[in-house]
Scaffold this motif. Structure first.
Motif, mmCIF file in Angstrom:
data_model
loop_
_atom_site.group_PDB
_atom_site.id
_atom_site.type_symbol
_atom_site.label_atom_id
_atom_site.label_comp_id
_atom_site.label_asym_id
_atom_site.label_seq_id
_atom_site.Cartn_x
_atom_site.Cartn_y
_atom_site.Cartn_z
ATOM 1 N N LEU A 23 0.823 -1.205 0.000
ATOM 2 C CA LEU A 23 0.000 0.000 0.000
ATOM 3 C C LEU A 23 0.858 1.257 0.000
ATOM 4 O O LEU A 23 0.558 2.215 -0.710
ATOM 5 C CB LEU A 23 -0.954 0.003 1.195
ATOM 6 N N GLY A 37 -12.301 2.818 2.386
ATOM 7 C CA GLY A 37 -12.327 1.437 2.853
ATOM 8 C C GLY A 37 -13.739 0.985 3.124
ATOM 9 O O GLY A 37 -14.654 1.781 3.226
ATOM 10 N N LEU A 64 -9.818 0.235 -0.897
ATOM 11 C CA LEU A 64 -9.250 -0.857 -0.111
ATOM 12 C C LEU A 64 -10.209 -2.034 0.042
ATOM 13 O O LEU A 64 -9.767 -3.163 0.187
ATOM 14 C CB LEU A 64 -8.831 -0.350 1.269
ATOM 15 N N SER A 68 -8.929 -3.524 3.635
ATOM 16 C CA SER A 68 -8.668 -2.449 4.584
ATOM 17 C C SER A 68 -8.343 -3.036 5.951
ATOM 18 O O SER A 68 -9.092 -3.856 6.480
ATOM 19 C CB SER A 68 -9.882 -1.529 4.709
#
Length: 106
Positions: A23, A37, A64, A68
């Motif tokens: 990430l 997310g 995400l 996430s």
């Protein structure tokens, strides 16, 4: 704000961790990076358009989804230095839009 209040998630000023793996390499560097997310259906392009409009080439979006690491954080904005500038729960984008209008105007 305590960890209980943030749900163990990040808060503004925290460094972006490398979770999910990779990430940091995707969501740091030039420009700001938006990290929504939670369930992908919460973040269609239409929902993000009022925030990203005029910033499309300068504000990459990294959804995400289930990857996430913060189940209670709905969206965050990572500054070019790799730290969160803005973090919020829920799907309301007014706070993020105000932040961007102040620091990253179109």
């Amino acid at each position: 704000m305590s960890e209980a209040e943030t749900g163990g998630g990040p808060k503004a000023g925290d460094r972006l961790p490398d979770l999910p793996r990779g990430l940091q390499s995707r969501a740091t560097g030039p420009g700001y990076h938006l990290l929504p997310g939670g369930p992908p259906h919460l973040w269609p392009d239409e929902r993000l358009a009022p925030v990203t409009r005029g910033r499309e080439n300068l504000l990459p979006v990294h959804r995400l989804g289930a990857q996430s690491p913060w189940p209670h954080v709905s969206h965050g904005l990572v500054r070019p230095d790799g730290y969160f500038g803005y973090v919020a729960r829920g799907a309301q984008m007014e706070g993020l839009r105000a932040y961007l209008d102040r620091w990253y105007p179109t």
